[in-house]
Write a protein that holds these residues in place. Structure first.
Motif, PDB file in Angstrom:
ATOM      1  N   SER A 218       6.736  29.814 -44.552  1.00 55.39           N
ATOM      2  CA  SER A 218       6.048  29.916 -43.330  1.00 55.39           C
ATOM      3  C   SER A 218       6.433  31.463 -42.442  1.00 55.39           C
ATOM      4  N   VAL A 219       7.248  32.238 -43.106  1.00 59.63           N
ATOM      5  CA  VAL A 219       7.668  33.268 -42.535  1.00 59.63           C
ATOM      6  C   VAL A 219       6.750  34.409 -42.889  1.00 59.63           C
TER       7      VAL A 219
ATOM      8  N   PRO B  58       6.038  39.737 -51.856  1.00 65.15           N
ATOM      9  CA  PRO B  58       6.536  38.946 -50.765  1.00 65.15           C
ATOM     10  C   PRO B  58       5.515  37.710 -50.367  1.00 65.15           C
ATOM     11  N   LYS B  59       4.388  38.401 -50.102  1.00 65.96           N
ATOM     12  CA  LYS B  59       3.192  37.290 -49.446  1.00 65.96           C
ATOM     13  C   LYS B  59       2.840  36.446 -50.442  1.00 65.96           C
ATOM     14  N   ARG B  60       2.645  36.842 -51.654  1.00 68.53           N
ATOM     15  CA  ARG B  60       2.385  35.774 -52.756  1.00 68.53           C
ATOM     16  C   ARG B  60       3.604  34.847 -53.042  1.00 68.53           C
ATOM     17  N   ALA B  61       4.803  35.222 -52.766  1.00 69.78           N
ATOM     18  CA  ALA B  61       6.066  34.245 -52.948  1.00 69.78           C
ATOM     19  C   ALA B  61       5.852  33.342 -51.957  1.00 69.78           C
ATOM     20  N   THR B  62       5.356  33.632 -50.667  1.00 65.12           N
ATOM     21  CA  THR B  62       5.501  32.670 -49.500  1.00 65.12           C
ATOM     22  C   THR B  62       4.393  31.715 -49.741  1.00 65.12           C
ATOM     23  N   THR B  63       3.043  32.232 -50.326  1.00 71.60           N
ATOM     24  CA  THR B  63       2.112  31.368 -50.897  1.00 71.60           C
ATOM     25  C   THR B  63       2.475  30.380 -51.718  1.00 71.60           C
ATOM     26  N   LEU B  64       3.389  30.713 -52.818  1.00 72.34           N
ATOM     27  CA  LEU B  64       3.768  30.053 -54.047  1.00 72.34           C
ATOM     28  C   LEU B  64       4.611  28.579 -53.342  1.00 72.34           C
ATOM     29  N   VAL B  65       5.515  29.060 -52.324  1.00 71.48           N
ATOM     30  CA  VAL B  65       6.567  28.262 -51.832  1.00 71.48           C
ATOM     31  C   VAL B  65       5.961  27.142 -50.898  1.00 71.48           C
ATOM     32  N   ARG B  66       4.743  27.812 -50.079  1.00 69.91           N
ATOM     33  CA  ARG B  66       4.048  26.834 -49.067  1.00 69.91           C
ATOM     34  C   ARG B  66       3.221  25.918 -50.097  1.00 69.91           C
ATOM     35  N   PHE B  67       2.721  26.197 -51.043  1.00 68.94           N
ATOM     36  CA  PHE B  67       1.928  25.404 -51.966  1.00 68.94           C
ATOM     37  C   PHE B  67       3.039  24.333 -52.595  1.00 68.94           C
TER      38      PHE B  67
END
Length: 284
Positions: A181-182, A210-219
């Motif tokens: 969520s960051v 970084p943006k793709r990493a946040t998307t993966l972790v959120r998913f």
């Protein structure tokens, strides 16, 4: 040689084992899998915020493939987002290792950026070390012995490649703690880099921007909520998605199936048992 059974859980024909205690290597998690049902296993690969190493052993067969006909047989290394692929096989027994991308280069000898949507044979990376580990796992009398052997090899190999920048490690840890969520701007400010420098260094060392990493972790967090029985509407609202359609599109992109189909798939249940945060207890 008969198995000494240590099962943390069982679902859909799979026995799942987890170590009784943490390993020696930070950033590395282990789980064991054995398919005990007749016929062929067939499970989706649920994207995880880690590089995945699968070490198969015994007399079974393990195949990872996708709808296009592409296949990789035997022990393998998969990047953070291998695509909508499935694992199939008969009499499958394996140790699966999740390696944090910020330690993957140091341990595996290959940068996660080289594994973008790619799966490679473990033998191609480790040669005789991979074959020796399979032999040892097959001879070991218990899951705990197998975990000890695997952990020892991964600890021994640490330093094979260069470490990640401290700023990249800090940014990755922040993404994990925040469950994706960051904001990227906030990450850059926290580590003292420009957004462009963070994007470049993070992408080259983690394998995702970084943006793709946040998307993966959120998913990943959303997938856990789905398998726990939460509704799609609630998961979308509480995991940071714009709406249910947003969650639907993202789930399709990561897995090739809808949120409802993913929640009902035994692969997600097996995955949740293997990588749950609570400590297991040993059974006879």
């Amino acid at each position: 040689m008969p198995f000494t059974v240590y099962e943390h859980g069982a679902v859909a024909g799979w026995d799942v084992a987890r170590p009784l205690r943490p390993g020696r290597s930070a950033g590395i998690s282990l789980a064991g899998f054995r398919y005990r049902s007749a016929g062929s296993a067939d499970l989706p690969v649920i994207p995880h915020p880690a590089v995945t190493v699968v070490v198969e052993f015994g007399d079974g067969s393990l195949v990872m493939g996708d709808a296009s006909g592409w296949q990789q047989r035997g022990s393998l290394v998969a990047g953070l987002v291998p695509g909508a692929v499935r694992v199939r096989g008969e009499n499958v027994t394996c140790v699966e290792v999740h390696v944090s991308p910020v330690v993957a280069h140091a341990v595996l000898g290959i940068c996660p950026a080289e594994l973008d949507r790619t799966v490679v044979a473990l033998d191609d990376l480790w040669g005789r070390d991979a074959a020796r580990l399979r032999e040892q796992l097959g001879d070991a009398p218990s899951w705990e012995d197998r975990f000890t052997l695997t952990d020892a090899l991964f600890s021994h190999r640490r330093g094979t490649g260069p470490p990640a920048d401290p700023e990249v490690v800090r940014a990755w840890d922040r993404i994990i703690v925040s469950r994706g969520s960051v904001r990227v701007e906030d990450l850059a400010a926290e580590v003292g880099w420009s957004r462009r420098r963070l994007w470049s260094r993070f992408r080259s060392q983690v394998g995702l921007p970084p943006k793709r990493a946040t998307t993966l972790v959120r998913f990943r967090h959303a997938a856990h909520r789905l398998t726990a029985g939460d509704s799609t509407a609630r998961v979308a609202a509480e995991c940071g998605y714009a709406d249910q359609s947003h969650l639907h599109r993202e789930t399709l992109a990561f897995t090739g199936v809808t949120p409802a189909a993913l929640a009902a798939d035994p692969g997600l249940a097996v995955d949740d048992i293997a990588w749950a945060s609570t400590a297991p207890t040993e059974t006879a």
